[in-house]
Design a protein around this motif. Sequence first.
Motif, PDB file in Angstrom:
ATOM      1  N   ARG A 158       0.830  -1.205   0.000  1.00  0.00           N
ATOM      2  CA  ARG A 158       0.000   0.000   0.000  1.00  0.00           C
ATOM      3  C   ARG A 158       0.869   1.260   0.000  1.00  0.00           C
ATOM      4  NH1 ARG A 158      -4.845   1.427   4.271  1.00  0.00           N
ATOM      5  NH2 ARG A 158      -5.237   3.517   3.506  1.00  0.00           N
ATOM      6  N   HIS A 217       1.273   4.118  -2.861  1.00  0.00           N
ATOM      7  CA  HIS A 217       1.106   5.533  -2.512  1.00  0.00           C
ATOM      8  C   HIS A 217       2.319   6.347  -2.949  1.00  0.00           C
ATOM      9  CE1 HIS A 217       0.895   9.180  -0.091  1.00  0.00           C
ATOM     10  NE2 HIS A 217       2.014   8.819   0.493  1.00  0.00           N
ATOM     11  N   VAL A 266      -1.488  10.236  -8.022  1.00  0.00           N
ATOM     12  CA  VAL A 266      -2.523  10.719  -7.111  1.00  0.00           C
ATOM     13  C   VAL A 266      -2.827   9.594  -6.133  1.00  0.00           C
ATOM     14  CG1 VAL A 266      -4.891  11.544  -6.939  1.00  0.00           C
ATOM     15  CG2 VAL A 266      -3.509  12.176  -8.912  1.00  0.00           C
ATOM     16  N   SER A 267      -2.935   9.940  -4.847  1.00  0.00           N
ATOM     17  CA  SER A 267      -3.213   8.925  -3.833  1.00  0.00           C
ATOM     18  C   SER A 267      -4.073   9.525  -2.732  1.00  0.00           C
ATOM     19  CB  SER A 267      -1.904   8.393  -3.243  1.00  0.00           C
ATOM     20  OG  SER A 267      -2.160   7.488  -2.210  1.00  0.00           O
ATOM     21  N   ASP A 268      -4.973   8.703  -2.181  1.00  0.00           N
ATOM     22  CA  ASP A 268      -5.798   9.145  -1.061  1.00  0.00           C
ATOM     23  C   ASP A 268      -5.064   9.013   0.265  1.00  0.00           C
ATOM     24  OD1 ASP A 268      -7.898   9.758  -2.733  1.00  0.00           O
ATOM     25  OD2 ASP A 268      -8.791   7.767  -2.580  1.00  0.00           O
ATOM     26  N   ASP A 269      -3.980   8.239   0.280  1.00  0.00           N
ATOM     27  CA  ASP A 269      -3.227   8.035   1.514  1.00  0.00           C
ATOM     28  C   ASP A 269      -2.366   9.254   1.826  1.00  0.00           C
ATOM     29  OD1 ASP A 269      -4.066   5.433   2.220  1.00  0.00           O
ATOM     30  OD2 ASP A 269      -2.771   4.593   0.666  1.00  0.00           O
ATOM     31  N   VAL A 270      -2.132   9.457   3.122  1.00  0.00           N
ATOM     32  CA  VAL A 270      -1.289  10.557   3.589  1.00  0.00           C
ATOM     33  C   VAL A 270      -0.161   9.950   4.419  1.00  0.00           C
ATOM     34  CG1 VAL A 270      -1.210  12.629   5.032  1.00  0.00           C
ATOM     35  CG2 VAL A 270      -3.249  12.129   3.676  1.00  0.00           C
ATOM     36  N   GLU A 302      -3.613   6.338   7.881  1.00  0.00           N
ATOM     37  CA  GLU A 302      -4.674   5.348   8.072  1.00  0.00           C
ATOM     38  C   GLU A 302      -4.195   4.113   8.824  1.00  0.00           C
ATOM     39  OE1 GLU A 302      -8.032   5.349   7.179  1.00  0.00           O
ATOM     40  OE2 GLU A 302      -7.663   7.483   6.901  1.00  0.00           O
TER      41      GLU A 302
END
Length: 176
Positions: A5, A9, A14-18, A122
Amino acid sequence: MPSPRFLHHATAQVSDDVDVILLRLSCSDFPDWSDLTDEDVEDFPLDWDPGTMYFVSNTEAITSRGHTYIPWMFELTPPSQGSGPSGSTLRFENIDRRIGDAIKLLPSSAEIFVAAEMVLAETPDIIEQNFTRFKLTVIQLQQLTIEASLAPPNDALEPFCSFIYEPAFTPGVFPQ
């Protein structure tokens, strides 16, 4: 090794993870937090280990492996990306001067060590990248920031290689 994951990322456009950096400052001269009450420290959690402070480069607190990391603005420059002798620096925002005042109270012989880890917000219990433990060497207190140089660990006392190679027994090591 980073998780799939995290690799996705890190390489995605583009990724939703931070990804966030968890920072631990350790010093034997820091207080034992379990002796304090809520009135003693209004913004600092009381689940910290004695002599350790926990910070996260995020806008909200994160709990990782049973410790609450409080949000704080800081910038960590890893080795080989900085311009100093070790190449590593740590810069803290000191707008309300709490950390600067705490550093001024430490004795001059105090040694502060820094450990940093990168996690995804997350999944804060999964360490994606670990950085070497550093020692704060030169600390510059300025009006709005605290900047410190980070020295790598002193490995002068580590044992050297104990292998002995002789050409007769290890010809692959000595090409002809």
